[in-house]
Design a protein around this motif. Structure first.
Motif, mmCIF file in Angstrom:
data_model
loop_
_atom_site.group_PDB
_atom_site.id
_atom_site.type_symbol
_atom_site.label_atom_id
_atom_site.label_comp_id
_atom_site.label_asym_id
_atom_site.label_seq_id
_atom_site.Cartn_x
_atom_site.Cartn_y
_atom_site.Cartn_z
ATOM 1 N N VAL A 88 0.849 -1.205 0.000
ATOM 2 C CA VAL A 88 0.000 0.000 0.000
ATOM 3 C C VAL A 88 0.882 1.252 0.000
ATOM 4 C CG1 VAL A 88 -1.644 1.362 1.372
ATOM 5 C CG2 VAL A 88 -1.996 -1.095 1.092
ATOM 6 N N GLU A 89 1.903 1.237 0.841
ATOM 7 C CA GLU A 89 2.839 2.368 0.938
ATOM 8 C C GLU A 89 3.550 2.599 -0.400
ATOM 9 O OE1 GLU A 89 6.709 3.472 3.604
ATOM 10 O OE2 GLU A 89 5.356 1.973 4.465
ATOM 11 N N THR A 90 3.876 1.505 -1.086
ATOM 12 C CA THR A 90 4.544 1.605 -2.394
ATOM 13 C C THR A 90 3.640 2.313 -3.398
ATOM 14 O OG1 THR A 90 5.732 -0.461 -1.935
ATOM 15 C CG2 THR A 90 5.681 0.261 -4.221
ATOM 16 N N VAL A 91 2.368 1.933 -3.417
ATOM 17 C CA VAL A 91 1.398 2.569 -4.329
ATOM 18 C C VAL A 91 1.232 4.044 -3.968
ATOM 19 C CG1 VAL A 91 -0.994 2.555 -5.167
ATOM 20 C CG2 VAL A 91 0.196 0.382 -4.770
ATOM 21 N N LYS A 92 1.202 4.338 -2.680
ATOM 22 C CA LYS A 92 1.012 5.730 -2.206
ATOM 23 C C LYS A 92 2.139 6.655 -2.646
ATOM 24 C CE LYS A 92 -1.855 5.452 1.951
ATOM 25 N NZ LYS A 92 -1.854 5.500 3.417
ATOM 26 N N LYS A 93 3.319 6.095 -2.919
ATOM 27 C CA LYS A 93 4.458 6.917 -3.361
ATOM 28 C C LYS A 93 4.147 7.618 -4.681
ATOM 29 C CE LYS A 93 7.793 5.866 -0.318
ATOM 30 N NZ LYS A 93 8.474 6.895 0.464
ATOM 31 N N ILE A 94 3.232 7.046 -5.438
ATOM 32 C CA ILE A 94 2.796 7.684 -6.687
ATOM 33 C C ILE A 94 1.674 8.649 -6.325
ATOM 34 C CG2 ILE A 94 1.668 7.303 -8.924
ATOM 35 C CD1 ILE A 94 3.144 4.512 -8.863
ATOM 36 N N ASN A 95 1.860 9.898 -6.641
ATOM 37 C CA ASN A 95 0.849 10.894 -6.286
ATOM 38 C C ASN A 95 -0.371 10.775 -7.182
ATOM 39 O OD1 ASN A 95 2.321 12.117 -4.183
ATOM 40 N ND2 ASN A 95 3.532 13.282 -5.662
ATOM 41 N N PHE A 96 -1.526 10.584 -6.562
ATOM 42 C CA PHE A 96 -2.793 10.588 -7.303
ATOM 43 C C PHE A 96 -3.877 11.103 -6.373
ATOM 44 C CE2 PHE A 96 -1.946 6.373 -5.576
ATOM 45 C CZ PHE A 96 -3.097 6.071 -4.873
ATOM 46 N N SER A 97 -4.860 11.756 -6.955
ATOM 47 C CA SER A 97 -5.949 12.312 -6.147
ATOM 48 C C SER A 97 -7.174 12.500 -7.028
ATOM 49 C CB SER A 97 -5.529 13.657 -5.532
ATOM 50 O OG SER A 97 -5.219 14.574 -6.564
ATOM 51 N N GLY A 98 -8.284 12.848 -6.382
ATOM 52 C CA GLY A 98 -9.526 13.064 -7.118
ATOM 53 C C GLY A 98 -10.413 11.839 -7.087
ATOM 54 N N ARG A 99 -11.215 11.711 -8.122
ATOM 55 C CA ARG A 99 -12.176 10.606 -8.209
ATOM 56 C C ARG A 99 -11.479 9.378 -8.793
ATOM 57 N NH1 ARG A 99 -17.576 10.142 -11.965
ATOM 58 N NH2 ARG A 99 -18.896 9.153 -10.406
ATOM 59 N N GLY A 100 -11.435 8.316 -8.009
ATOM 60 C CA GLY A 100 -10.699 7.133 -8.447
ATOM 61 C C GLY A 100 -11.513 5.860 -8.447
ATOM 62 N N ILE A 101 -11.016 4.899 -9.193
ATOM 63 C CA ILE A 101 -11.633 3.578 -9.296
ATOM 64 C C ILE A 101 -10.545 2.520 -9.222
ATOM 65 C CG2 ILE A 101 -11.556 3.656 -11.855
ATOM 66 C CD1 ILE A 101 -14.151 1.945 -11.801
ATOM 67 N N GLU A 102 -10.882 1.387 -8.611
ATOM 68 C CA GLU A 102 -9.973 0.252 -8.684
ATOM 69 C C GLU A 102 -10.603 -0.813 -9.565
ATOM 70 O OE1 GLU A 102 -7.212 -2.913 -6.231
ATOM 71 O OE2 GLU A 102 -8.511 -1.588 -5.069
ATOM 72 N N ILE A 103 -9.873 -1.196 -10.586
ATOM 73 C CA ILE A 103 -10.314 -2.227 -11.529
ATOM 74 C C ILE A 103 -9.742 -3.551 -11.036
ATOM 75 C CG2 ILE A 103 -10.136 -2.998 -13.931
ATOM 76 C CD1 ILE A 103 -9.881 0.190 -14.471
ATOM 77 N N GLY A 104 -10.650 -4.461 -10.678
ATOM 78 C CA GLY A 104 -10.226 -5.680 -9.994
ATOM 79 C C GLY A 104 -10.084 -5.380 -8.509
ATOM 80 N N VAL A 105 -11.130 -4.790 -7.935
ATOM 81 C CA VAL A 105 -11.088 -4.308 -6.547
ATOM 82 C C VAL A 105 -11.006 -5.447 -5.530
ATOM 83 C CG1 VAL A 105 -13.596 -4.163 -6.177
ATOM 84 C CG2 VAL A 105 -12.092 -2.551 -5.005
ATOM 85 N N GLY A 106 -11.393 -6.651 -5.941
ATOM 86 C CA GLY A 106 -11.350 -7.780 -5.020
ATOM 87 C C GLY A 106 -12.177 -7.519 -3.779
ATOM 88 N N THR A 107 -11.592 -7.745 -2.612
ATOM 89 C CA THR A 107 -12.321 -7.538 -1.357
ATOM 90 C C THR A 107 -12.155 -6.114 -0.819
ATOM 91 O OG1 THR A 107 -10.450 -8.438 -0.105
ATOM 92 C CG2 THR A 107 -12.195 -9.990 -0.722
#
Length: 197
Positions: free
Chosen positions: A26-45
């Motif tokens: 999770v921390e690794t993904v957070k290193k990439i700056n992103f904000s606003g309205r988001g979606i996860e494709i393959g959200v799983g649980t």
């Protein structure tokens, strides 16, 4: 019924059993700056989405989606190849440890690009097939990874080129060293971002 429907409880328990590794991912993904309205494709649980402030998620597994819904995600049963959204409505999209399970990764990325605004980001998280972790996973001892097709970071960059994303950044988690660093080709878990121009 898919393996994810059958074993959704077991799948979800992995995150508790390996919480330290999961939180580093999770921390690794957070290193990439992103904000606003988001979606996860393959959200799983909904484990990643719930910690990364992602409000929407799609997945073909109904039982997984019910878990994601419990975690506060607005869910829709769908496949990444056919996203039930208007064009240009999201600021970012996460595809975390999902691309290895889809039949048509280029179609998923094309659809992702379609639903993103201009300047929107895609963040693809993978277990790099060339890493030590990737090689372990490819032994296919897990019921979840028997059907998976693993990719390298270079494969994802090639997919970006073919689908009109411009590579922006990558971060990787080196599990043995318990270290997150920029780039790829060393870490087992890699988050790679691209932008829709």
């Amino acid at each position: 019924m898919s393996i994810f429907d059958k074993l959704h409880e077991r799948y979800d328990r992995w995150y508790e059993k390996h919480k330290k590794i999961f939180l580093k991912e999770v921390e690794t993904v957070k290193k990439i700056n992103f904000s606003g309205r988001g979606i996860e494709i393959g959200v799983g649980t909904g484990r990643f989405a719930s910690l990364l402030n992602v409000k929407y998620g799609i997945d073909p597994s109904l039982k997984m989606l019910l878990k994601a819904k419990e975690r506060g995600i607005k869910v829709i049963k769908a496949k990444g190849e056919f996203l039930p959204f208007k064009s240009g409505i999201f600021d970012f999209a996460l595809i975390i440890v999902t691309i290895c399970f889809v039949k048509e990764p280029l179609k998923v990325l094309n659809e992702t690009r379609r639903i993103l605004k201009t300047g929107g980001k895609v963040i693809v998280g993978i277990i790099d097939k060339n890493s030590i972790l990737g090689k372990e996973y490819q032994k296919k001892e897990s019921p979840f990874y028997k059907e998976a097709k693993f990719y390298s970071s270079e494969d994802i960059l090639e997919f970006f080129k073919k689908t009109g994303f411009e590579y922006t950044n990558a971060f990787q988690f080196l599990i043995l060293q318990e270290q997150i660093k920029q780039g790829f080709n060393e870490g087992g878990f890699v988050a790679i971002s691209g932008i829709k121009k």
